[in-house]
Motif scaffolding. Sequence first.
Motif, mmCIF file in Angstrom:
data_model
loop_
_atom_site.group_PDB
_atom_site.id
_atom_site.type_symbol
_atom_site.label_atom_id
_atom_site.label_comp_id
_atom_site.label_asym_id
_atom_site.label_seq_id
_atom_site.Cartn_x
_atom_site.Cartn_y
_atom_site.Cartn_z
ATOM 1 N N HIS A 116 11.279 -0.651 13.713
ATOM 2 C CA HIS A 116 11.554 -1.704 14.684
ATOM 3 C C HIS A 116 11.771 -1.053 16.054
ATOM 4 O O HIS A 116 12.533 -0.093 16.173
ATOM 5 C CB HIS A 116 12.815 -2.472 14.250
ATOM 6 C CG HIS A 116 13.041 -3.727 15.009
ATOM 7 N ND1 HIS A 116 13.413 -3.738 16.330
ATOM 8 C CD2 HIS A 116 12.928 -5.026 14.639
ATOM 9 C CE1 HIS A 116 13.534 -4.996 16.733
ATOM 10 N NE2 HIS A 116 13.234 -5.796 15.725
ATOM 11 N N HIS A 117 11.130 -1.604 17.079
ATOM 12 C CA HIS A 117 11.189 -0.993 18.406
ATOM 13 C C HIS A 117 12.632 -0.872 18.940
ATOM 14 O O HIS A 117 13.003 0.143 19.534
ATOM 15 C CB HIS A 117 10.321 -1.821 19.366
ATOM 16 C CG HIS A 117 10.204 -1.242 20.725
ATOM 17 N ND1 HIS A 117 9.428 -0.137 21.005
ATOM 18 C CD2 HIS A 117 10.751 -1.605 21.907
ATOM 19 C CE1 HIS A 117 9.519 0.145 22.297
ATOM 20 N NE2 HIS A 117 10.312 -0.732 22.870
ATOM 21 N N ILE A 118 13.433 -1.900 18.718
ATOM 22 C CA ILE A 118 14.818 -1.855 19.234
ATOM 23 C C ILE A 118 15.649 -0.842 18.458
ATOM 24 O O ILE A 118 16.490 -0.149 19.033
ATOM 25 C CB ILE A 118 15.474 -3.257 19.177
ATOM 26 C CG1 ILE A 118 14.713 -4.193 20.105
ATOM 27 C CG2 ILE A 118 16.949 -3.186 19.573
ATOM 28 C CD1 ILE A 118 15.328 -5.556 20.259
ATOM 29 N N GLY A 120 14.482 1.805 17.411
ATOM 30 C CA GLY A 120 14.071 3.041 18.075
ATOM 31 C C GLY A 120 14.896 3.273 19.335
ATOM 32 O O GLY A 120 15.472 4.354 19.522
ATOM 33 N N HIS A 121 14.989 2.257 20.185
ATOM 34 C CA HIS A 121 15.764 2.418 21.431
ATOM 35 C C HIS A 121 17.200 2.847 21.127
ATOM 36 O O HIS A 121 17.733 3.763 21.765
ATOM 37 C CB HIS A 121 15.771 1.113 22.235
ATOM 38 C CG HIS A 121 14.586 0.969 23.145
ATOM 39 N ND1 HIS A 121 14.277 1.897 24.117
ATOM 40 C CD2 HIS A 121 13.634 0.004 23.249
ATOM 41 C CE1 HIS A 121 13.186 1.513 24.774
ATOM 42 N NE2 HIS A 121 12.764 0.366 24.260
ATOM 43 N N ILE A 122 17.813 2.184 20.147
ATOM 44 C CA ILE A 122 19.201 2.517 19.789
ATOM 45 C C ILE A 122 19.270 3.979 19.323
ATOM 46 O O ILE A 122 20.141 4.741 19.745
ATOM 47 C CB ILE A 122 19.718 1.572 18.678
ATOM 48 C CG1 ILE A 122 19.811 0.132 19.204
ATOM 49 C CG2 ILE A 122 21.068 2.056 18.127
ATOM 50 C CD1 ILE A 122 20.086 -0.929 18.134
ATOM 51 N N VAL A 141 19.041 -2.692 26.741
ATOM 52 C CA VAL A 141 18.546 -3.422 27.916
ATOM 53 C C VAL A 141 17.177 -2.878 28.319
ATOM 54 O O VAL A 141 17.067 -1.769 28.838
ATOM 55 C CB VAL A 141 19.527 -3.328 29.108
ATOM 56 C CG1 VAL A 141 20.519 -4.475 29.099
ATOM 57 C CG2 VAL A 141 20.276 -2.007 29.155
ATOM 58 N N SER A 142 16.144 -3.673 28.052
ATOM 59 C CA SER A 142 14.799 -3.201 28.378
ATOM 60 C C SER A 142 14.023 -4.324 29.055
ATOM 61 O O SER A 142 14.596 -5.346 29.437
ATOM 62 C CB SER A 142 14.093 -2.742 27.105
ATOM 63 O OG SER A 142 13.780 -3.861 26.312
ATOM 64 N N GLY A 143 12.710 -4.135 29.168
ATOM 65 C CA GLY A 143 11.880 -5.151 29.818
ATOM 66 C C GLY A 143 11.733 -6.395 28.955
ATOM 67 O O GLY A 143 11.489 -7.487 29.459
ATOM 68 N N THR A 307 13.210 4.845 28.535
ATOM 69 C CA THR A 307 11.970 4.053 28.580
ATOM 70 C C THR A 307 11.159 4.378 27.316
ATOM 71 O O THR A 307 11.457 5.333 26.605
ATOM 72 C CB THR A 307 11.158 4.381 29.856
ATOM 73 O OG1 THR A 307 11.160 5.782 30.041
ATOM 74 C CG2 THR A 307 11.763 3.711 31.082
ATOM 75 N N ASP A 308 10.137 3.564 27.064
ATOM 76 C CA ASP A 308 9.428 3.675 25.788
ATOM 77 C C ASP A 308 8.901 5.088 25.514
ATOM 78 O O ASP A 308 8.285 5.713 26.379
ATOM 79 C CB ASP A 308 8.275 2.665 25.752
ATOM 80 C CG ASP A 308 8.810 1.249 25.598
ATOM 81 O OD1 ASP A 308 10.009 1.091 25.311
ATOM 82 O OD2 ASP A 308 8.016 0.301 25.763
ATOM 83 N N ASN A 309 9.159 5.556 24.296
ATOM 84 C CA ASN A 309 8.726 6.901 23.884
ATOM 85 C C ASN A 309 8.650 6.914 22.363
ATOM 86 O O ASN A 309 9.149 5.993 21.707
ATOM 87 C CB ASN A 309 9.736 7.945 24.399
ATOM 88 C CG ASN A 309 11.105 7.796 23.764
ATOM 89 O OD1 ASN A 309 11.371 8.359 22.701
ATOM 90 N ND2 ASN A 309 11.990 7.008 24.353
#
Length: 342
Positions: A116-118, A120-122, A141-143, A307-309
Amino acid sequence: MERQKDITILAIESSCDETAAAVVVNGRTVCSNIIASQIALHQLYGGVVPEIASRKHIEKINQVIEEALRAAECSLEEMDAIAVTYGPGLVGALLVGVAEAKAISYAAQKPLIGVHHIEGHISANYIEHPDLEPPFLCLVVSGGHTHLVMVEDYGKYQILGQTRDDAAGEAFDKVARAIGLGYPGGPKIEQISREGNEDAIAFPRAKIAGHPYDFSFSGVKSAVLNYLNGCKMKNEPIVAADVAASFQKAVAEVLVEHAMLAVEEFGVTKFAIAGGVASNGTLRERMEQACRRKKVHFYYPSPIFCTDNAAMIGAAAYYEYRAGRRDGWDLNAVPNLKLGER
Ligand code: KG4
Ligand code: ZN
């Protein structure tokens, strides 16, 4: 005690406008982190054009993966699993990564893990903070997202609140466009704000009755647009730096206030931020001060991991791998995937 074998994961991310691949060991050590950004292309249109994003991902993905393996000095055979973002995001963009990951995992006979992308962010926070372990509270907090999430355990999340309309980054992008700064707006607003007075204009801070952890950014965005229109009608000069700084302060204050309310209510000792907007200096400073006052440990990733990676996808995938989660050849892109759903 016998030492656990190192787990090396090749991770792929293509949910929006970055084609990315990374090699990550044990969810914490990044051996390579390759990002091909499409920003310059989409700038021409003032935002991400989904069809162009998909096409560009197809062009770049093999090259980015090869580079990630080369930079990490390893081969596909050495990977323990192939991980890929399968949602949420732009469906065409996600599909490129998912199809690629499935092909590689099939050809190389490696387990496949959809991330899941989020999540990933976490998980980007694990990369530079070896001491960070759940439970902790995280503001993403992203786009595309504004989520206040309780990370109860690896892979176990409780969403406390989220935006009712625009994501924080989306508001940054729309306001930047309105004051003529171009795309992506976040970094440009931050930059121009340095020359502005953040107390010049009083923009509203939205609260949602009965839902203290939810957010709404369409009101502050509209207030900025109304302010700009009002100036034009009255033939008054617009000081873009003051507008940007006042808007940035309004958004940062709301984010800090809601997050600190949750910190208090849930009695957490660790708080993290994640996502593109988490690289904003003003937001970081305000969060840091607020956490210090509450004696809460504050974590944030370096801007490159905000940012996305794909490194963050590799970090999340490690804990999924350890939990025994594997996906089959039926893994599909899920553009509106909810956090915690599989
Ligand atoms: O996490 P991300 O790369 O992609 C999504 O998953 O959405 O976040 C991109 C968002 C964009 O809206 C961009 O304007 C915002 O993050 N952003 C920032 C900053 N850097 C990127 N917003 C505020 N300040 C920044 N320095
Ligand atoms: Zn993202």
